[in-house]
Design an enzyme around this catalytic site. Structure first.
Site, short mmCIF file in Angstrom:
data_model
loop_
_atom_site.label_atom_id
_atom_site.label_comp_id
_atom_site.label_asym_id
_atom_site.label_seq_id
_atom_site.Cartn_x
_atom_site.Cartn_y
_atom_site.Cartn_z
N GLU A 103 1.22 -1.29 0.18
CA GLU A 103 0.01 0.13 -0.13
C GLU A 103 1.11 1.77 -0.28
OE1 GLU A 103 -3.68 -0.27 2.50
OE2 GLU A 103 -3.46 1.87 3.31
N ASP A 105 0.38 5.53 0.61
CA ASP A 105 -0.97 6.06 1.01
C ASP A 105 -0.63 7.53 1.27
OD1 ASP A 105 -1.94 4.32 1.76
OD2 ASP A 105 -0.90 4.00 4.13
N GLU A 107 -2.37 10.41 3.17
CA GLU A 107 -3.66 10.96 3.97
C GLU A 107 -3.25 12.20 4.49
OE1 GLU A 107 -3.76 6.53 6.50
OE2 GLU A 107 -2.72 7.83 7.08
#
Ligand SMILES: *[C@@H]1O[C@H](CO)[C@@H](O)[C@H](O)[C@H]1NC(C)=O
Length: 297
Positions: A103, A105, A107
């Site tokens: 993953e 990311d 954010e």
């Protein structure tokens, strides 16, 4: 004479038309060709060129790409929640499925009106995360659209903001550090309430009187080797991981120039880190008893 001139003109118009529609197929592709709502369909709002994700006290929302990809570059043009966004998190990320998933990311951690949003990046590799970095930005990300990109090829994963690299995860398999290379990934976004941790470590809670909280997307571009599940893993690994041309055209994201930052990009990265880095897991010995091997000395 007259009729052949006319034919030439028509051919010319045709060529121009094809050229314009090819340019259009990248940046301007409609959201619904690439993605679909993944939860709370009624909180995913299409408004002409824009796609909005809405959070209120009944639900957040998200979208997911219809396909998965092995290597490529994805970019979203995003305008974050205006005003009071404390307690909310908007994410733009790539992820594979399964227990030992990978993953990458972005954010975006909301804040009170006038206080800075923070951009947290993280990577999970074979199911293991804990690689957070946090930065503030050199602009107000709620005032206008900015481009957030993830470049992924066999040599590096790069996070970019308006084409400025803010983080690089180079391939260090030579030092025994795992690198994401064999799982196709989808492209996702979501907004949700995270007031247990997001703003000032969870001290500032979401003020629902300011709902709905809306994050707006204007463009989404996915350049990548689209994974065909029916072809079988080994076939697709070879096709997307190898060099050369594919049905998507030349795999420019794996070319020599993409294997490391340019000198100019390296300077941009140093500038961004020097001026905007707020937290780096690589410099947090209280949290890690053994120094993460990918962090260097
Ligand atoms: C929110 O604003 C405060 C005060 O300026 C700051 O310390 C904090 O890092 C900001 N961001 C988050 C996500 O807490």
């Amino acid at each position: 004479m007259e009729s052949s001139d006319g034919g030439g003109w028509r051919r010319m118009v045709m060529v121009l038309y094809v050229a314009v529609s090819m340019v259009g197929s990248g940046w301007c592709s409609k959201f619904d060709e690439l993605v679909q709502p993944s939860w709370a369909t009624d909180h995913v709002i299409y408004e002409g060129e824009l796609l909005k994700l809405k959070l209120d006290n009944s639900s957040g929302a998200g979208f997911a790409s219809k396909s998965k990809y092995l290597y490529g570059k994805v970019t979203a043009e995003l305008k974050l929640v205006e005003g009071d966004s404390a307690g909310t998190v908007t994410a733009f990320y790539m992820s594979s499925d399964g227990l030992n998933h990978n993953e990458f990311d972005f954010e975006f951690l909301g804040n009170r009106t006038g206080e800075p949003y923070l951009v947290q990046t993280n990577l999970y590799i074979n199911g293991v995360g804990d690689r957070e970095q946090r930065m503030d930005l050199w602009f107000d990300p709620t005032a206008d659209f900015h481009a957030y990109s993830i470049l992924w090829n066999p040599r590096q994963v790069v996070f970019l903001v308006d084409d400025t690299p803010i983080r690089v995860f180079p391939n260090r398999e030579d030092r025994g550090v795992a690198f994401p290379r064999d799982q196709a990934m989808g492209v996702y976004s979501s907004i949700w309430n995270a007031d247990d941790w997001a703003t000032e470590g969870g001290r500032v809670k979401t003020d629902w009187s300011h709902a709905p909280f809306v994050a707006t997307f204007r463009g989404l571009r996915i350049d990548g080797c689209e994974w065909a599940p029916e072809a079988g893993g080994p076939v697709e690994l070879r096709r997307c991981g190898g060099s050369g041309w594919g049905k998507e055209g030349r795999y420019w994201w794996k070319e020599k120039a993409m294997e490391a930052l340019s000198v100019h990009q390296s300077h941009q990265l140093i500038w961004a880190r020097a001026n905007h880095l707020v937290y780096d897991y690589c410099n947090d010995p209280a949290r890690f008893t053994t120094h993460p091997p990918e962090c260097g000395k």
